[in-house]
Write a protein that holds these residues in place. Structure first.
Motif, PDB file in Angstrom:
ATOM      1  N   UNK A   2       5.111  11.508  -5.731  1.00 54.61           N
ATOM      2  CA  UNK A   2       4.629  11.708  -4.289  1.00 54.61           C
ATOM      3  C   UNK A   2       3.006  12.187  -4.214  1.00 54.61           C
ATOM      4  N   UNK A   3       2.731  13.021  -5.404  1.00 50.16           N
ATOM      5  CA  UNK A   3       1.292  13.411  -5.459  1.00 50.16           C
ATOM      6  C   UNK A   3       0.472  12.413  -6.041  1.00 50.16           C
ATOM      7  N   UNK A   4       0.954  11.436  -6.901  1.00 51.45           N
ATOM      8  CA  UNK A   4       0.175  10.264  -7.226  1.00 51.45           C
ATOM      9  C   UNK A   4      -0.009   9.452  -6.119  1.00 51.45           C
ATOM     10  N   UNK A   9       0.840  -1.117   0.106  1.00 50.35           N
ATOM     11  CA  UNK A   9       0.180   0.050   0.010  1.00 50.35           C
ATOM     12  C   UNK A   9       0.874   1.328  -0.117  1.00 50.35           C
ATOM     13  N   UNK A  10       0.229   2.326  -0.320  1.00 47.98           N
ATOM     14  CA  UNK A  10       0.983   3.648  -0.541  1.00 47.98           C
ATOM     15  C   UNK A  10       1.422   4.055   0.830  1.00 47.98           C
ATOM     16  N   UNK A  11       2.886   4.457   0.894  1.00 48.33           N
ATOM     17  CA  UNK A  11       3.292   4.975   2.151  1.00 48.33           C
ATOM     18  C   UNK A  11       2.533   6.166   2.776  1.00 48.33           C
ATOM     19  N   UNK A  31      -4.944  11.276   1.837  1.00 44.32           N
ATOM     20  CA  UNK A  31      -4.567  12.631   2.366  1.00 44.32           C
ATOM     21  C   UNK A  31      -2.879  12.394   2.457  1.00 44.32           C
ATOM     22  N   UNK A  32      -2.278  13.520   1.980  1.00 40.31           N
ATOM     23  CA  UNK A  32      -0.730  13.300   2.191  1.00 40.31           C
ATOM     24  C   UNK A  32      -0.102  13.296   3.606  1.00 40.31           C
TER      25      UNK A  32
END
Length: 366
Positions: free
Chosen positions: A268-270, A131-133, A278-279
């Protein structure tokens, strides 16, 4: 997403043990442990992880290894530059750019059916692709200040790449014969020439982005520098919260540092907005990042919005190819997400934002 291990593990272990014994005869006969693949990242090529152990001559010695296999079925890119990338990594090991040391290569393909390179495996952890960090994992669990340290430390290592003096490091093997000099023009047309390979030739958004990129191509006044190419958090090994090494040089080329910075920002935006997440609160924002990187290089960043559109364009092509490879091999993402659909939507959004920026005369970010 890692390439699945599709090789006979026992046969692979025997091949690697034989190669090590022939490469390092003074060490004796090694025992190679179980073969695995990275858990959360890497689809551009096959990576095999194992430990080799020598214990019959003196104290027990274990050497963690990573074997990068030249891409065959899982080929994300149209060119066959595997030899160039391994040569580059070996060259960088003699500079202050931190990379894994290559212990040797087998270029003929006689042992595993394809060429491979054996590298020392650097201990540490890597931010997760899937999964995304931004969603979970060790980076998400860090306090905000430590997240910022990872992000800024990655920038500092990337700056080491861009500060390499092209007059003292021979990178001529990366400068392929072309009608275009090294730089953004050549890179753009190389991607444009392979839209069918990537499977994006019929996308209206990709077509619009290509037209925009050709129409707004900026000057590049400086001599081209080495570009990491795949400059993103998921290609950085961290010891704790300190970045210590850079991974994956398949996309390395020559050009303006803005190219790598844009990829760092866009990927990173992707991983956050592009996936509806959320970032991470601790990661510095775009403007702070651009300012910091300008300080690291000693000059302002030029025409960065252009390079961000180029990053989104390239990412969209690669995502299209990746989606096709996944479908062809039966690999299913746990979230059933289509990387291509999400990257196309984000490219479309970024084109709209950048068009507005250009109309206002804001193509240069300082």
């Amino acid at each position: 997403m890692p390439v699945l291990l599709r090789r006979d593990p026992d046969l692979t272990r025997a091949v690697i043990a034989r190669w090590l014994a022939e490469r390092f005869p003074e060490e004796g006969t090694p025992v190679v442990g179980p073969i695995s693949t990275p858990a959360h990242t890497g689809f551009s090529g096959e990576i095999l992880l194992c430990d080799a152990e020598w214990d019959h001559r003196g104290p027990r010695r274990v050497r963690p290894l990573a074997i990068r296999v030249a891409p065959t079925a899982h080929r994300l890119f149209p060119g066959d530059d595997w030899e160039h990338h391994t040569r580059l990594q070996a060259l960088l090991a003699g500079t202050d750019v931190p990379v894994a040391k290559i212990l040797g290569t087998e270029p003929t393909g006689e042992l595993l059916g394809v060429p491979f390179a054996v590298m020392e495996r650097i201990p540490g952890q890597v931010p997760s692709d899937l999964p995304s960090y931004h969603h979970s994992g060790w980076l998400a669990r860090l306090p905000a200040s430590a997240q910022a340290e990872v992000w800024n430390g990655g920038l500092e290592l990337m700056a080491k790449v861009h500060r390499l003096d092209p007059d003292t490091v021979d990178l001529s093997f990366l400068d392929k014969t072309s009608r275009e000099p090294a730089g953004i023009g050549r890179q753009l047309e190389e991607y444009a020439a392979h839209l069918t390979f990537y499977g994006a030739q019929d996308s209206p958004v990709v077509t619009r982005a290509l037209h925009w990129l050709r129409s707004h191509r900026p000057p590049e006044p400086d001599a081209p520098r080495l570009l990491w190419g795949d400059a993103r958090l998921a290609n950085i090994i961290c010891a704790g919260q300190t970045p210590v090494a850079l991974l994956d040089w398949e996309m390395a080329t020559l050009g303006a540092p803005e190219n790598d910075l844009a990829w760092y920002l866009y990927t990173d935006r992707f991983m956050s907005e592009g996936r509806g997440l959320p970032r991470l609160a601790g990661l510095p924002g775009r403007q702070e990042t651009v300012s910091r990187y300008g300080s690291l290089l000693g000059r302002a960043m030029r025409h960065l919005p252009y390079y961000e559109v180029f990053a989104a364009f390239r990412f969209c092509l690669i995502a299209s190819r990746l989606t096709r490879l996944m479908a062809g091999t039966g690999i299913q993402r746990p979230d059933n997400e289509s990387p291509y659909a999400r990257s196309t939507a984000l490219l479309d959004r970024l084109l709209g934002e950048t068009d507005a920026c250009v109309r206002q005369g804001g193509t240069t970010v300082t």
